[in-house]
Design a protein around this motif. Structure first.
Motif, short mmCIF file in Angstrom:
data_model
loop_
_atom_site.label_atom_id
_atom_site.label_comp_id
_atom_site.label_asym_id
_atom_site.label_seq_id
_atom_site.Cartn_x
_atom_site.Cartn_y
_atom_site.Cartn_z
N GLN A 174 31.14 25.71 43.63
CA GLN A 174 30.80 24.29 43.54
C GLN A 174 30.97 23.57 44.88
N ALA A 175 30.39 24.19 45.91
CA ALA A 175 30.36 23.57 47.24
C ALA A 175 29.03 22.85 47.42
N ASP A 176 29.09 21.57 47.76
CA ASP A 176 27.87 20.81 48.01
C ASP A 176 27.44 21.11 49.44
N SER A 177 26.81 22.27 49.60
CA SER A 177 26.48 22.75 50.95
C SER A 177 25.00 23.09 51.07
N LEU A 178 24.15 22.23 50.52
CA LEU A 178 22.72 22.50 50.58
C LEU A 178 22.10 22.17 51.93
N SER A 179 22.80 21.39 52.74
CA SER A 179 22.22 20.94 54.01
C SER A 179 21.77 22.12 54.86
N ASP A 180 20.56 21.99 55.39
CA ASP A 180 19.92 22.97 56.28
C ASP A 180 19.40 24.21 55.55
N PHE A 181 19.54 24.27 54.25
CA PHE A 181 18.90 25.34 53.50
C PHE A 181 17.43 24.98 53.25
N HIS A 182 16.58 26.00 53.26
CA HIS A 182 15.16 25.82 52.98
C HIS A 182 14.97 25.75 51.47
N ALA A 183 14.54 24.60 50.99
CA ALA A 183 14.51 24.34 49.55
C ALA A 183 13.63 25.33 48.80
N ASN A 184 12.44 25.58 49.33
CA ASN A 184 11.51 26.40 48.56
C ASN A 184 11.85 27.88 48.61
N THR A 185 12.77 28.27 49.48
CA THR A 185 13.32 29.62 49.43
C THR A 185 14.36 29.74 48.33
N HIS A 186 15.16 28.69 48.17
CA HIS A 186 16.38 28.82 47.37
C HIS A 186 16.27 28.29 45.95
N ILE A 187 15.39 27.35 45.68
CA ILE A 187 15.26 26.88 44.29
C ILE A 187 14.82 28.03 43.37
N PRO A 188 13.84 28.86 43.77
CA PRO A 188 13.47 29.98 42.89
C PRO A 188 14.62 30.96 42.65
N ILE A 189 15.54 31.07 43.61
CA ILE A 189 16.69 31.96 43.41
C ILE A 189 17.59 31.41 42.30
N VAL A 190 17.71 30.09 42.24
CA VAL A 190 18.47 29.48 41.14
C VAL A 190 17.77 29.74 39.81
N VAL A 191 16.45 29.63 39.80
CA VAL A 191 15.69 29.93 38.58
C VAL A 191 15.96 31.37 38.14
N GLY A 192 15.98 32.28 39.11
CA GLY A 192 16.29 33.67 38.80
C GLY A 192 17.71 33.83 38.27
N GLY A 193 18.63 33.05 38.83
CA GLY A 193 20.00 33.07 38.32
C GLY A 193 20.06 32.61 36.87
N GLN A 194 19.24 31.62 36.54
CA GLN A 194 19.18 31.18 35.14
C GLN A 194 18.68 32.30 34.24
N MET A 195 17.69 33.06 34.73
CA MET A 195 17.20 34.19 33.94
C MET A 195 18.28 35.27 33.81
N ARG A 196 19.09 35.42 34.85
CA ARG A 196 20.22 36.37 34.77
C ARG A 196 21.14 35.98 33.61
N TYR A 197 21.39 34.68 33.48
CA TYR A 197 22.21 34.22 32.35
C TYR A 197 21.52 34.51 31.02
N GLU A 198 20.23 34.22 30.95
CA GLU A 198 19.50 34.43 29.70
C GLU A 198 19.52 35.90 29.29
N VAL A 199 19.43 36.78 30.28
CA VAL A 199 19.30 38.22 29.99
C VAL A 199 20.65 38.89 29.80
N THR A 200 21.64 38.51 30.63
CA THR A 200 22.93 39.21 30.60
C THR A 200 24.01 38.43 29.87
N GLY A 201 23.81 37.12 29.70
CA GLY A 201 24.83 36.30 29.05
C GLY A 201 25.97 35.90 29.96
N ASP A 202 25.87 36.17 31.26
CA ASP A 202 26.93 35.82 32.19
C ASP A 202 26.97 34.30 32.36
N PRO A 203 28.01 33.62 31.87
CA PRO A 203 28.01 32.15 31.89
C PRO A 203 28.09 31.55 33.29
#
Length: 243
Positions: A152-181
């Motif tokens: 929970q670090a608010d450290s988004l500064s200087d990250f490329h948004a369109n590279t990293h938002i899809p990674i979060v979407v993939g993380g959500q799918m990881r939760y859906e598939v594996t149940g890892d909260p």
């Protein structure tokens, strides 16, 4: 559109596209490797060597997702086999990078846009239950970014948004598939941070696809705000959280 209408003409066109792509994948030039793209595999040599090349995995994700949708929505088994073959090809490429160089080299290569590779691979694993697909999905999760969100670090500064938002979407799918909260918590925290610190009054985020200092958005107003891909991907994050 076909899922809503079951229009026969659309069904025929979808099948024709899959058949044409299958012919490309089976072409002698690809040597039965499972590779499928409009650009040569040499682009991935450059990607893996951290040499200039624009986002080959970004395109591969779109091809794999489209084919997987042809299976999940329209029941096209050939399309699923094609995705499995592509996953096999890229799984071997990633394995080779790690064995020849290091896991750090692989993580470094992910600083380029890779689209939603983790997302589509988790979806594929949910269908095949093949552990190789699960491992490969993990290898596209980019822990240097998701790890920041996990603590929970608010450290988004200087990250490329369109590279990293899809990674979060993939993380959500990881939760859906594996149940890892943890990955549900990551997405929720990410959404809270973007909404509270990096979102314009009109609802979009980023400038020239980058995030900058939180809560100082007035200084970033240009003609390059709220790129449409970032808006689309943020809507996916929100949709998955809500539904």
């Amino acid at each position: 559109m076909w899922a809503s209408t079951h229009n026969g003409t659309l069904a025929g066109k979808m099948s024709a596209v899959v058949d044409a792509l299958h012919a490309c994948q089976q072409a002698p030039a690809n040597g039965g490797t499972g590779y499928l793209s409009a650009f040569p595999a040499e682009f991935f040599d450059r990607f893996e060597a951290i040499q200039p090349v624009w986002a080959p995995y970004y395109t591969i994700h779109k091809i794999m997702q489209g084919l997987l949708d042809q299976y999940t929505v329209a029941g096209n088994g050939k399309a699923l086999a094609m995705v499995v073959a592509m996953a096999g090809y890229f799984g071997e490429r990633v394995r080779s990078v790690i064995q020849r160089h290091s896991i750090e080299r692989h993580w470094t290569s992910l600083n380029e846009e890779t689209g939603g590779m983790n997302d589509v691979l988790y979806q594929l694993y949910a269908i095949t239950h093949d552990q190789r697909h699960l491992v490969l999905a993990h290898l596209f999760d980019k822990p240097c970014f998701l790890g920041l969100l996990a603590v929970q670090a608010d450290s988004l500064s200087d990250f490329h948004a369109n590279t990293h938002i899809p990674i979060v979407v993939g993380g959500q799918m990881r939760y859906e598939v594996t149940g890892d909260p943890l990955y549900k918590e990551i997405a929720t925290f990410f959404m809270d941070v973007v909404n509270s610190s990096h979102t314009y009054a009109t609802g979009g985020t980023s400038v020239s696809e980058f995030w900058f200092d939180p809560k100082r958005l007035a200084e970033t107003l240009t003609t390059e705000n709220e790129e449409s891909c970032t808006t689309y991907n943020m809507l996916k994050v929100i949709y998955i959280i809500i539904f």
